[in-house]
Design a protein around this motif. Structure first.
Motif, short mmCIF file in Angstrom:
data_model
loop_
_atom_site.label_atom_id
_atom_site.label_comp_id
_atom_site.label_asym_id
_atom_site.label_seq_id
_atom_site.Cartn_x
_atom_site.Cartn_y
_atom_site.Cartn_z
N ALA A 124 0.49 -12.21 17.57
CA ALA A 124 -1.12 -11.92 16.97
C ALA A 124 -0.99 -11.47 15.24
O ALA A 124 -1.48 -10.44 14.70
CB ALA A 124 -1.62 -10.69 17.13
N ASP A 128 -3.01 -10.53 12.13
CA ASP A 128 -3.37 -9.17 11.83
C ASP A 128 -3.11 -8.98 10.60
O ASP A 128 -3.65 -8.06 9.93
CB ASP A 128 -2.57 -7.97 12.30
CG ASP A 128 -2.51 -6.90 12.25
OD1 ASP A 128 -3.84 -6.16 12.88
OD2 ASP A 128 -2.40 -6.20 12.09
N ALA A 139 -13.86 -11.27 11.57
CA ALA A 139 -12.49 -11.56 12.95
C ALA A 139 -13.90 -13.07 13.63
O ALA A 139 -13.13 -13.14 14.20
CB ALA A 139 -13.02 -10.58 13.65
N TYR A 142 -11.15 -15.70 13.63
CA TYR A 142 -10.36 -16.54 14.65
C TYR A 142 -10.62 -17.00 16.15
O TYR A 142 -9.90 -17.44 17.15
CB TYR A 142 -9.81 -14.38 15.24
CG TYR A 142 -8.85 -14.42 13.10
CD1 TYR A 142 -7.45 -14.32 12.71
CD2 TYR A 142 -9.97 -13.94 12.42
CE1 TYR A 142 -7.15 -14.50 12.10
CE2 TYR A 142 -9.49 -13.42 11.02
CZ TYR A 142 -7.72 -13.33 10.75
OH TYR A 142 -7.59 -12.83 9.55
N SER A 150 -11.82 -14.84 24.46
CA SER A 150 -11.15 -13.90 23.44
C SER A 150 -12.43 -12.73 23.08
O SER A 150 -13.68 -13.66 23.44
CB SER A 150 -10.94 -14.50 22.31
OG SER A 150 -9.56 -15.21 22.95
N ALA A 153 -12.07 -9.08 17.40
CA ALA A 153 -10.86 -7.81 16.90
C ALA A 153 -11.84 -6.43 16.00
O ALA A 153 -12.89 -6.95 15.54
CB ALA A 153 -9.95 -8.54 15.98
N LYS A 154 -11.60 -5.55 16.25
CA LYS A 154 -11.94 -4.70 15.47
C LYS A 154 -10.68 -3.53 14.92
O LYS A 154 -10.73 -3.91 13.15
CB LYS A 154 -12.80 -3.48 16.76
CG LYS A 154 -13.21 -3.73 17.49
CD LYS A 154 -13.53 -2.53 18.08
CE LYS A 154 -15.09 -3.29 19.80
NZ LYS A 154 -15.03 -2.31 20.10
N MET A 157 -5.47 -6.54 15.40
CA MET A 157 -5.73 -8.08 15.82
C MET A 157 -4.78 -8.27 16.93
O MET A 157 -3.16 -7.79 17.14
CB MET A 157 -5.59 -9.01 14.57
CG MET A 157 -4.97 -10.46 15.07
SD MET A 157 -7.02 -11.36 15.86
CE MET A 157 -7.73 -10.88 14.15
N THR A 158 -4.86 -7.93 18.24
CA THR A 158 -4.37 -8.35 18.93
C THR A 158 -4.10 -10.01 19.19
O THR A 158 -5.20 -10.78 19.78
CB THR A 158 -4.70 -8.16 20.62
OG1 THR A 158 -6.08 -7.79 21.13
CG2 THR A 158 -4.94 -6.50 19.73
N ASN A 161 -7.20 -11.28 20.59
CA ASN A 161 -8.65 -11.53 19.88
C ASN A 161 -8.27 -12.21 18.40
O ASN A 161 -9.41 -12.97 18.03
CB ASN A 161 -8.89 -10.09 18.69
CG ASN A 161 -8.57 -8.94 19.17
OD1 ASN A 161 -7.48 -7.77 18.92
ND2 ASN A 161 -9.85 -8.86 20.60
N THR A 162 -7.93 -13.78 19.15
CA THR A 162 -7.84 -14.58 18.47
C THR A 162 -7.57 -15.99 19.83
O THR A 162 -7.10 -16.48 20.93
CB THR A 162 -6.90 -14.97 17.56
OG1 THR A 162 -7.01 -16.14 17.08
CG2 THR A 162 -5.43 -14.69 18.60
#
Length: 248
Positions: A124, A128, A139, A142, A150, A153-154, A157-158, A161-162
């Motif tokens: 990611a 990110d 976000a 993604y 998924s 993201a906060k 990004m991991t 999160n996508t």
């Protein structure tokens, strides 16, 4: 005198016959009414059954359009979700291009990024850096609408999160080299289509039978067929696909 007696006897006999006839008529009338009522009841029952059958038929006829409408709506929702995912990929393509314009010597996010994350070891990292540097901060973009796995993201990004996998390619491979595509395991069940962003910025919907059951590597191998991309570049791209599969 004899005539009078004869007249009275005839009158009495006629009266007797008259009253007997009325009695029989009354009884037959009652029977007739009872019979009529029974038939009427039977007719009413058959009418009820007929009406029930008619209503049942109407219900079936009314249900069919409703069911068709339901499937039609489902199909429409699926098409709309796919269109949103295509738009997400186009926005990712634009963000990558903006990144290129602000990063001297880099046409695509590659290697160790300014955030300190290594794209070769972090599935990611590319997304990110796009968020951190303000190229694409929403976000929601993604994540595909049909992705039920998924999460948004906060701060960082991991891979969780996508909905998309990023694959670095050399800029010389424009219209044939995939840059991003949907992770196959987030696709709707029984899907045989997957959306792919190519290096020249266009997005195509590619048909691959059973794609929803595939790994990223298997999808990429399909996309690389007859692409004209060098074996070294293909090897590098497949390593990114393997990385995404490990982070599933």
């Amino acid at each position: 005198m004899k005539k009078i007696r004869l007249f009275l006897l005839l009158f009495a006999g006629a009266s007797l016959l008259f009253f007997c006839g009325c009695g029989k008529s009354g009884k037959s009338g009652k029977k007739s009414k009872k019979a009529k009522y029974t038939v009427s009841g039977s007719s009413s029952g058959s009418s009820a059954e007929s009406a029930s059958a008619d209503n049942s038929g109407k219900a079936e006829k009314n249900d069919s359009p409703a069911i068709s409408s339901l499937f039609g709506n489902k199909s429409s929702r699926s098409a709309a979700a796919a269109a949103v995912s295509v738009n997400n990929l186009k926005q990712l393509g634009n963000a990558i291009e903006f990144y290129c314009q602000t990063t001297i010597g880099q046409h695509r996010p590659y290697g160790v990024l300014r955030s300190g994350r290594d794209i070769r070891k972090d599935a990611a990292a590319a997304f990110d850096i796009l968020m951190r540097e303000g190229h694409l901060t929403d976000a929601k973009v993604y994540i595909a609408p049909f992705d039920r796995k998924s999460t948004l993201a906060k701060d960082v990004m991991t891979p969780a999160n996508t909905s998309y996998i990023y694959i670095y390619v050399s800029p010389q491979y424009s219209s044939t080299a995939p840059v991003c595509f949907e992770k196959p395991w987030i696709l709707p069940e029984r899907s045989d289509k997957i959306n792919v962003l190519f290096a020249d910025g266009h997005v195509s919907t590619v048909t691959i039978p059973g794609v929803y059951k595939m790994s990223c590597r298997e999808v990429l191998e399909h996309l690389l067929k007859n692409s004209g991309i060098s074996s070294d570049a293909q090897k590098q791209m497949l390593e990114y696909a393997d990385l995404a599969d490990r982070n599933k």
